[in-house]
Motif scaffolding. Structure first.
Motif, PDB file in Angstrom:
ATOM      1  N   ASN A 157       0.831  -1.209   0.000  1.00 53.98           N
ATOM      2  CA  ASN A 157       0.000   0.000   0.000  1.00 53.98           C
ATOM      3  C   ASN A 157       0.862   1.254   0.000  1.00 53.98           C
ATOM      4  N   ASP A 158       1.874   1.273   0.849  1.00 52.62           N
ATOM      5  CA  ASP A 158       2.791   2.413   0.912  1.00 52.62           C
ATOM      6  C   ASP A 158       3.475   2.637  -0.438  1.00 52.62           C
ATOM      7  N   TRP A 159       3.963   1.541  -1.030  1.00 53.28           N
ATOM      8  CA  TRP A 159       4.646   1.605  -2.330  1.00 53.28           C
ATOM      9  C   TRP A 159       3.703   2.082  -3.433  1.00 53.28           C
ATOM     10  N   LEU A 160       2.490   1.556  -3.431  1.00 53.96           N
ATOM     11  CA  LEU A 160       1.524   1.874  -4.478  1.00 53.96           C
ATOM     12  C   LEU A 160       1.190   3.365  -4.501  1.00 53.96           C
ATOM     13  N   TYR A 161       0.904   3.928  -3.335  1.00 53.37           N
ATOM     14  CA  TYR A 161       0.497   5.330  -3.280  1.00 53.37           C
ATOM     15  C   TYR A 161       1.661   6.286  -3.491  1.00 53.37           C
ATOM     16  N   LYS A 162       2.878   5.833  -3.262  1.00 52.92           N
ATOM     17  CA  LYS A 162       4.039   6.676  -3.541  1.00 52.92           C
ATOM     18  C   LYS A 162       4.416   6.662  -5.010  1.00 52.92           C
ATOM     19  N   ASN A 163       4.214   5.538  -5.676  1.00 55.30           N
ATOM     20  CA  ASN A 163       4.634   5.407  -7.068  1.00 55.30           C
ATOM     21  C   ASN A 163       3.537   5.687  -8.082  1.00 55.30           C
ATOM     22  N   PHE A 164       2.287   5.414  -7.719  1.00 53.12           N
ATOM     23  CA  PHE A 164       1.182   5.592  -8.656  1.00 53.12           C
ATOM     24  C   PHE A 164       0.019   6.323  -7.989  1.00 53.12           C
ATOM     25  N   PRO A 165       0.252   7.537  -7.507  1.00 55.24           N
ATOM     26  CA  PRO A 165      -0.805   8.260  -6.795  1.00 55.24           C
ATOM     27  C   PRO A 165      -2.034   8.539  -7.653  1.00 55.24           C
ATOM     28  N   ASP A 166      -1.856   8.604  -8.973  1.00 48.93           N
ATOM     29  CA  ASP A 166      -2.966   8.912  -9.874  1.00 48.93           C
ATOM     30  C   ASP A 166      -3.950   7.757 -10.027  1.00 48.93           C
ATOM     31  N   ARG A 167      -3.501   6.511  -9.789  1.00 44.80           N
ATOM     32  CA  ARG A 167      -4.392   5.357  -9.960  1.00 44.80           C
ATOM     33  C   ARG A 167      -4.351   4.394  -8.780  1.00 44.80           C
ATOM     34  N   ALA A 168      -3.731   4.809  -7.703  1.00 44.95           N
ATOM     35  CA  ALA A 168      -3.582   3.920  -6.549  1.00 44.95           C
ATOM     36  C   ALA A 168      -4.924   3.453  -5.997  1.00 44.95           C
ATOM     37  N   ASP A 169      -5.878   4.374  -5.865  1.00 43.33           N
ATOM     38  CA  ASP A 169      -7.197   3.997  -5.341  1.00 43.33           C
ATOM     39  C   ASP A 169      -7.853   2.940  -6.225  1.00 43.33           C
ATOM     40  N   LYS A 170      -7.751   3.139  -7.525  1.00 43.77           N
ATOM     41  CA  LYS A 170      -8.372   2.208  -8.471  1.00 43.77           C
ATOM     42  C   LYS A 170      -7.737   0.820  -8.368  1.00 43.77           C
ATOM     43  N   VAL A 171      -6.412   0.778  -8.347  1.00 46.33           N
ATOM     44  CA  VAL A 171      -5.710  -0.501  -8.255  1.00 46.33           C
ATOM     45  C   VAL A 171      -6.056  -1.208  -6.944  1.00 46.33           C
ATOM     46  N   TRP A 172      -6.043  -0.460  -5.859  1.00 45.78           N
ATOM     47  CA  TRP A 172      -6.331  -1.034  -4.537  1.00 45.78           C
ATOM     48  C   TRP A 172      -7.749  -1.640  -4.493  1.00 45.78           C
ATOM     49  N   HIS A 173      -8.717  -0.911  -5.033  1.00 54.06           N
ATOM     50  CA  HIS A 173     -10.098  -1.399  -5.029  1.00 54.06           C
ATOM     51  C   HIS A 173     -10.271  -2.599  -5.964  1.00 54.06           C
ATOM     52  N   HIS A 174      -9.521  -2.628  -7.070  1.00 50.89           N
ATOM     53  CA  HIS A 174      -9.558  -3.791  -7.957  1.00 50.89           C
ATOM     54  C   HIS A 174      -9.042  -5.036  -7.231  1.00 50.89           C
ATOM     55  N   ILE A 175      -7.963  -4.869  -6.480  1.00 49.96           N
ATOM     56  CA  ILE A 175      -7.425  -6.000  -5.712  1.00 49.96           C
ATOM     57  C   ILE A 175      -8.460  -6.478  -4.696  1.00 49.96           C
ATOM     58  N   GLU A 176      -9.104  -5.538  -4.024  1.00 46.80           N
ATOM     59  CA  GLU A 176     -10.151  -5.894  -3.064  1.00 46.80           C
ATOM     60  C   GLU A 176     -11.294  -6.649  -3.730  1.00 46.80           C
ATOM     61  N   SER A 177     -11.619  -6.259  -4.944  1.00 45.24           N
ATOM     62  CA  SER A 177     -12.748  -6.901  -5.639  1.00 45.24           C
ATOM     63  C   SER A 177     -12.458  -8.363  -5.958  1.00 45.24           C
ATOM     64  N   MET A 178     -11.179  -8.731  -6.028  1.00 46.22           N
ATOM     65  CA  MET A 178     -10.817 -10.121  -6.330  1.00 46.22           C
ATOM     66  C   MET A 178     -10.789 -10.992  -5.081  1.00 46.22           C
ATOM     67  N   HIS A 179     -10.877 -10.360  -3.906  1.00 44.48           N
ATOM     68  CA  HIS A 179     -10.789 -11.129  -2.657  1.00 44.48           C
ATOM     69  C   HIS A 179     -11.948 -10.787  -1.721  1.00 44.48           C
ATOM     70  N   ASP A 180     -13.121 -10.641  -2.315  1.00 46.69           N
ATOM     71  CA  ASP A 180     -14.352 -10.452  -1.534  1.00 46.69           C
ATOM     72  C   ASP A 180     -14.259  -9.256  -0.584  1.00 46.69           C
ATOM     73  N   GLY A 181     -13.738  -8.141  -1.109  1.00 45.58           N
ATOM     74  CA  GLY A 181     -13.665  -6.922  -0.319  1.00 45.58           C
ATOM     75  C   GLY A 181     -12.400  -6.761   0.496  1.00 45.58           C
ATOM     76  N   ILE A 188     -13.370  -9.244 -12.140  1.00 48.30           N
ATOM     77  CA  ILE A 188     -12.005  -8.976 -12.608  1.00 48.30           C
ATOM     78  C   ILE A 188     -11.175 -10.252 -12.629  1.00 48.30           C
ATOM     79  N   ALA A 189     -11.290 -11.058 -11.591  1.00 55.50           N
ATOM     80  CA  ALA A 189     -10.565 -12.331 -11.548  1.00 55.50           C
ATOM     81  C   ALA A 189     -11.012 -13.244 -12.682  1.00 55.50           C
TER      82      ALA A 189
END
Length: 360
Positions: free
Chosen positions: A280-304, A321-322
């Motif tokens: 999470n720390d790495w994602l928001y530091k490197n991809f702040p423009d799409r971090a929320d989207k990526v994080w929520h996509h990951i959540e969608s693959m693991h039942d929230g 998505i999975a």
């Protein structure tokens, strides 16, 4: 929503050449080091330090794998921790058992089992051992940078050849080519299968996500050279991270097949335990423009959630998505002629050199 940053770098500082940017607390330790009241300290940013090597006199090397969905029976790891620094690595959590952090410690403090070849011989000499394949890199990469100095993986392969013990290898490092002729001898008796982990063809993403690994171009060259030598080789397009590398599946599999890969596999990203904080720390530091989207996509693959511990589902995920990732992978595996055969290790050639000598 982001997670609170743990101990580590301020937003305007970055450890170049490292994946993790933080050292989250070790849940097994009662005491921990913390930085508080930074306004009272002139210089609290800690510069990166060289990788440290620690020697362990291990008592055991080969471990039985009880997880039914990882595709291996037994594993052996000559190294704990991995300088490759892959940000998503599930093995990071095991560093906590050593009293270290799963973050920067995992990449900078490498534990070496110098007696690994001796332990493998002892294991194979056990009369109760019924030959089954043993996987190298079940936890950390056996060809990570420290192997250039230690040569432990090379020695383990020499022992495997001596005993005709089948082994599987997965790596991100082109150093595997150093042992090409040893691997070729093993392959002649169907005693080895090598997988290259090829996660992305985007060099900028690789440098951030897997900072001390070989480039994708180098890994594909390794696939080709091993294939040309008659060594069974495949690729793992893992992990698939929606919003970062999921769109690369078709091209990754096309390039793998073009370079001689016969097999392919994948997993979706899952962020268990401390890896959740580190990623999470790495994602928001490197991809702040799409971090929320990526994080929520990951959540969608693991039942929230960003992790699922249920065997069979944790590696593939669930949800729309999975399912799309699974369909894409299957389509392009078939299109590129991959996985048309199933590799079977030869377990009948196994021998114990000591028992052969006892005949004379």
């Amino acid at each position: 929503m982001t997670l609170p940053f743990q101990e580590g770098s301020p937003a305007d500082q970055y450890y170049k050449g490292r994946g993790a940017q933080v050292n989250p607390r070790n849940k097994y330790l009662k005491d921990e080091y913390a930085q508080e009241y930074a306004e009272g300290i002139d210089e609290w940013w800690q510069a990166d330090v060289p990788t440290q090597i620690f020697e362990e006199h291990a008592k055991k090397l080969v471990n039985k794998v009880d997880s039914p969905d990882v595709g291996m029976w037994y594993s052996m790891n000559p190294y704990q921790g991995c300088e490759h620094g892959c940000i998503y690595c599930y093995a990071r959590n095991s560093h906590q058992y050593w009293g270290l952090s799963a973050g920067l410690d995992f990449e900078r403090k490498i534990i070496v089992k110098h007696n690994a070849p001796e332990l493998l011989r002892k294991f194979l000499d056990n009369k109760n051992w019924v030959p089954k394949p043993i996987s190298l890199s079940g936890n950390t990469d056996c060809y990570q940078p420290v192997e250039r100095k230690m040569w432990l993986t090379r020695q383990l392969l020499e022992v495997a050849l001596e005993y005709k013990q089948p082994v599987g290898i997965i790596t991100k490092n082109s150093l595997v080519l150093r042992d090409r002729y040893l691997l070729q001898q093993l392959a002649q008796e169907k005693l080895v299968c090598v997988y290259l982990s090829v996660t992305t063809l985007q060099e900028e993403l690789r440098q951030k996500m897997e900072p001390r690994t070989a480039t994708a171009a180098q890994r594909l060259k390794v696939v080709k050279e091993l294939s040309d030598l008659g060594i069974p080789v495949g690729v793992m397009t893992a992990p698939i991270i929606p919003g970062l590398n999921d769109h690369e599946i078709p091209r990754l599999l096309e390039m793998a097949a073009a370079n001689g890969a016969r097999f392919a596999g994948y997993t979706v990203v899952r962020l268990n335990d401390a890896v959740k904080i580190i990623f999470n720390d790495w994602l928001y530091k490197n991809f702040p423009d799409r971090a929320d989207k990526v994080w929520h996509h990951i959540e969608s693959m693991h039942d929230g959630h960003v992790n699922d511990s249920e065997f069979g589902r944790r590696m593939r995920g669930s949800g729309n998505i999975a399912d799309i990732i699974k369909q894409q992978f299957r389509l392009h595996v078939k299109k590129n002629g991959l996985n048309q055969e199933r590799f079977e290790f030869n377990t009948t050639a196994f021998r114990r050199p000591s028992s052969q000598l006892s005949l004379f």
